[in-house]
Design a protein around this motif. Sequence first.
Motif, mmCIF file in Angstrom:
data_model
loop_
_atom_site.group_PDB
_atom_site.id
_atom_site.type_symbol
_atom_site.label_atom_id
_atom_site.label_comp_id
_atom_site.label_asym_id
_atom_site.label_seq_id
_atom_site.Cartn_x
_atom_site.Cartn_y
_atom_site.Cartn_z
ATOM 1 N N LYS A 7 67.189 24.337 140.723
ATOM 2 C CA LYS A 7 66.655 23.275 141.324
ATOM 3 C C LYS A 7 66.043 23.727 142.668
ATOM 4 O O LYS A 7 64.854 23.012 143.157
ATOM 5 C CB LYS A 7 68.037 22.736 141.902
ATOM 6 N N THR A 28 67.253 11.131 147.309
ATOM 7 C CA THR A 28 68.662 11.411 147.508
ATOM 8 C C THR A 28 69.147 12.431 146.357
ATOM 9 O O THR A 28 68.693 12.384 145.294
ATOM 10 C CB THR A 28 69.441 10.144 147.421
ATOM 11 N N SER A 30 71.181 16.365 144.995
ATOM 12 C CA SER A 30 71.502 17.823 145.519
ATOM 13 C C SER A 30 70.247 18.634 145.360
ATOM 14 O O SER A 30 69.850 19.505 146.301
ATOM 15 C CB SER A 30 72.429 18.316 144.501
ATOM 16 N N THR A 31 69.282 18.124 144.632
ATOM 17 C CA THR A 31 67.868 18.698 144.413
ATOM 18 C C THR A 31 67.286 18.507 145.726
ATOM 19 O O THR A 31 66.431 19.343 146.322
ATOM 20 C CB THR A 31 67.017 18.325 143.122
ATOM 21 N N ASP A 82 61.803 13.012 145.049
ATOM 22 C CA ASP A 82 62.965 12.503 144.701
ATOM 23 C C ASP A 82 63.316 13.458 143.319
ATOM 24 O O ASP A 82 62.491 14.110 142.802
ATOM 25 C CB ASP A 82 62.924 11.126 144.382
ATOM 26 N N GLY A 83 64.524 13.375 143.148
ATOM 27 C CA GLY A 83 65.225 13.875 142.134
ATOM 28 C C GLY A 83 65.423 13.018 140.848
ATOM 29 O O GLY A 83 65.059 11.776 140.992
ATOM 30 N N ALA A 84 65.817 13.189 139.640
ATOM 31 C CA ALA A 84 66.198 12.248 138.732
ATOM 32 C C ALA A 84 67.227 12.869 137.696
ATOM 33 O O ALA A 84 67.822 14.184 137.795
ATOM 34 C CB ALA A 84 64.873 12.386 137.911
ATOM 35 N N ASP A 85 68.224 12.044 136.874
ATOM 36 C CA ASP A 85 69.097 12.317 136.198
ATOM 37 C C ASP A 85 68.453 12.661 134.734
ATOM 38 O O ASP A 85 69.122 13.251 134.127
ATOM 39 C CB ASP A 85 69.928 11.213 136.117
ATOM 40 N N LYS A 95 67.601 7.156 137.135
ATOM 41 C CA LYS A 95 67.935 7.851 138.575
ATOM 42 C C LYS A 95 69.191 6.994 138.761
ATOM 43 O O LYS A 95 69.460 5.866 138.333
ATOM 44 C CB LYS A 95 66.661 7.563 139.255
ATOM 45 N N GLY A 96 69.760 7.487 139.974
ATOM 46 C CA GLY A 96 71.058 6.618 140.472
ATOM 47 C C GLY A 96 72.121 7.278 140.301
ATOM 48 O O GLY A 96 73.299 6.760 140.647
ATOM 49 N N GLY A 97 72.195 8.538 139.986
ATOM 50 C CA GLY A 97 73.493 9.264 140.053
ATOM 51 C C GLY A 97 74.046 9.133 141.177
ATOM 52 O O GLY A 97 75.324 9.286 141.609
ATOM 53 N N GLY A 98 73.264 9.013 142.465
ATOM 54 C CA GLY A 98 73.765 8.963 143.903
ATOM 55 C C GLY A 98 73.860 7.258 144.344
ATOM 56 O O GLY A 98 74.068 7.103 145.481
ATOM 57 N N ALA A 99 73.789 6.687 143.299
ATOM 58 C CA ALA A 99 73.568 5.222 143.718
ATOM 59 C C ALA A 99 72.742 4.597 144.595
ATOM 60 O O ALA A 99 72.831 3.651 145.332
ATOM 61 C CB ALA A 99 75.176 4.618 144.301
ATOM 62 N N ALA A 100 71.502 5.417 144.678
ATOM 63 C CA ALA A 100 70.486 4.871 145.553
ATOM 64 C C ALA A 100 69.301 4.565 144.961
ATOM 65 O O ALA A 100 68.236 4.346 145.681
ATOM 66 C CB ALA A 100 70.342 6.257 146.441
ATOM 67 N N GLU A 104 65.499 3.799 146.238
ATOM 68 C CA GLU A 104 64.680 4.801 145.709
ATOM 69 C C GLU A 104 63.315 4.249 145.116
ATOM 70 O O GLU A 104 62.190 4.690 145.215
ATOM 71 C CB GLU A 104 65.512 5.747 144.984
ATOM 72 N N LYS A 122 67.628 18.212 132.916
ATOM 73 C CA LYS A 122 67.322 16.784 133.254
ATOM 74 C C LYS A 122 66.083 16.399 131.912
ATOM 75 O O LYS A 122 66.044 15.252 131.747
ATOM 76 C CB LYS A 122 66.893 16.634 134.398
HETATM 77 C C1 5RP Z 1 70.164 9.435 143.489
HETATM 78 C C2 5RP Z 1 69.328 9.840 142.342
HETATM 79 C C3 5RP Z 1 69.117 11.596 142.259
HETATM 80 O O1 5RP Z 1 67.961 11.644 142.665
HETATM 81 C C4 5RP Z 1 69.649 11.849 140.899
HETATM 82 O O2 5RP Z 1 71.111 11.461 140.603
HETATM 83 C C5 5RP Z 1 69.587 13.353 140.899
HETATM 84 O O3 5RP Z 1 70.554 14.118 141.591
HETATM 85 P P1 5RP Z 1 70.617 15.587 141.869
HETATM 86 O O4 5RP Z 1 69.256 16.436 142.198
HETATM 87 O O5 5RP Z 1 71.790 15.750 142.612
HETATM 88 O O6 5RP Z 1 70.882 16.050 140.154
HETATM 89 O O7 5RP Z 1 68.952 9.297 141.699
HETATM 90 O O8 5RP Z 1 70.543 7.983 143.395
#
Ligand code: 5RP
Length: 233
Positions: A7, A28, A30-31, A82-85, A95-100, A104, A122
């Motif tokens: 990351k 949003t 951790s990355t 931004d990051g992604a799942d 995306k949306g692991g952080g509910a944002a 986003e 990912k």
């Molecule tokens: C938040 C997201 C994040 O970007 C996605 O969940 C990736 O998160 P992480 O960098 O923690 O793996 O879409 O809504």
Amino acid sequence: MDLDSAKLNAARAVFEEVGRYEVIGVGTGSTVEKFIELLSKQERFKGKLYVPSSIDTALKLSERGFRVLNLLSSPEVEVYVDGADEVDPRLNMIKGGGAAMTMEKILAYYAARRLFIVDYTKLVAKLGEKHPIPVEVLPCALSPVLKTLHKMGFRVELRASGRGKAGPVVADTGGVVIDVYTGPLDEPEEVNRRLKNIPGVVETGLFLGYADAVYIGWPDKVEVLKPSTVIKV
Ligand code: 5RP
């Protein structure tokens, strides 16, 4: 630990390109947090303007002394990071692991350039392989939307909030977050269209055609993929 350095490598690699811009949209997760940490270590990023995609990111930026704006007051977002799942070979994403995902997606849509930073875990052959699709739903429409999704054949879960709040996760944008389990998707565009057609659905976590580049961090290297790049998974 491996994942952490992957990351960090992706965040470090995007950093140089972002330095060219003055108004920076920030995702949003951790990355992205690693990216913010790197920004805070360099004086040249202090004078720039930042448009966050969530309360969490707004706080992380402002705690470190960055100037935070919202879309109402900001000029054009020049670059969005931004990051992604999940990322598929066409650089479509979940995306949306952080509910944002709603904010986003708004930021990514309006930004002039969209860069995503992910670790190698990912990468998927098809979206939906590992993650459900997060969907934000207006609270007043929750029951009929759930019934409609069941009728469509999807398994759906209300995303439960953690400690400190009973009941479902409510996004910063006001909707309830549900997770729609589809399994691997052959036609994400069609599924996205069907989900977005349901009245009461605010937004989905399917980001189709939103990436100008994806920086894939590995423990010892970074790959930069553009929409034209073919990747093997
Ligand atoms: C938040 C997201 C994040 O970007 C996605 O969940 C990736 O998160 P992480 O960098 O923690 O793996 O879409 O809504």
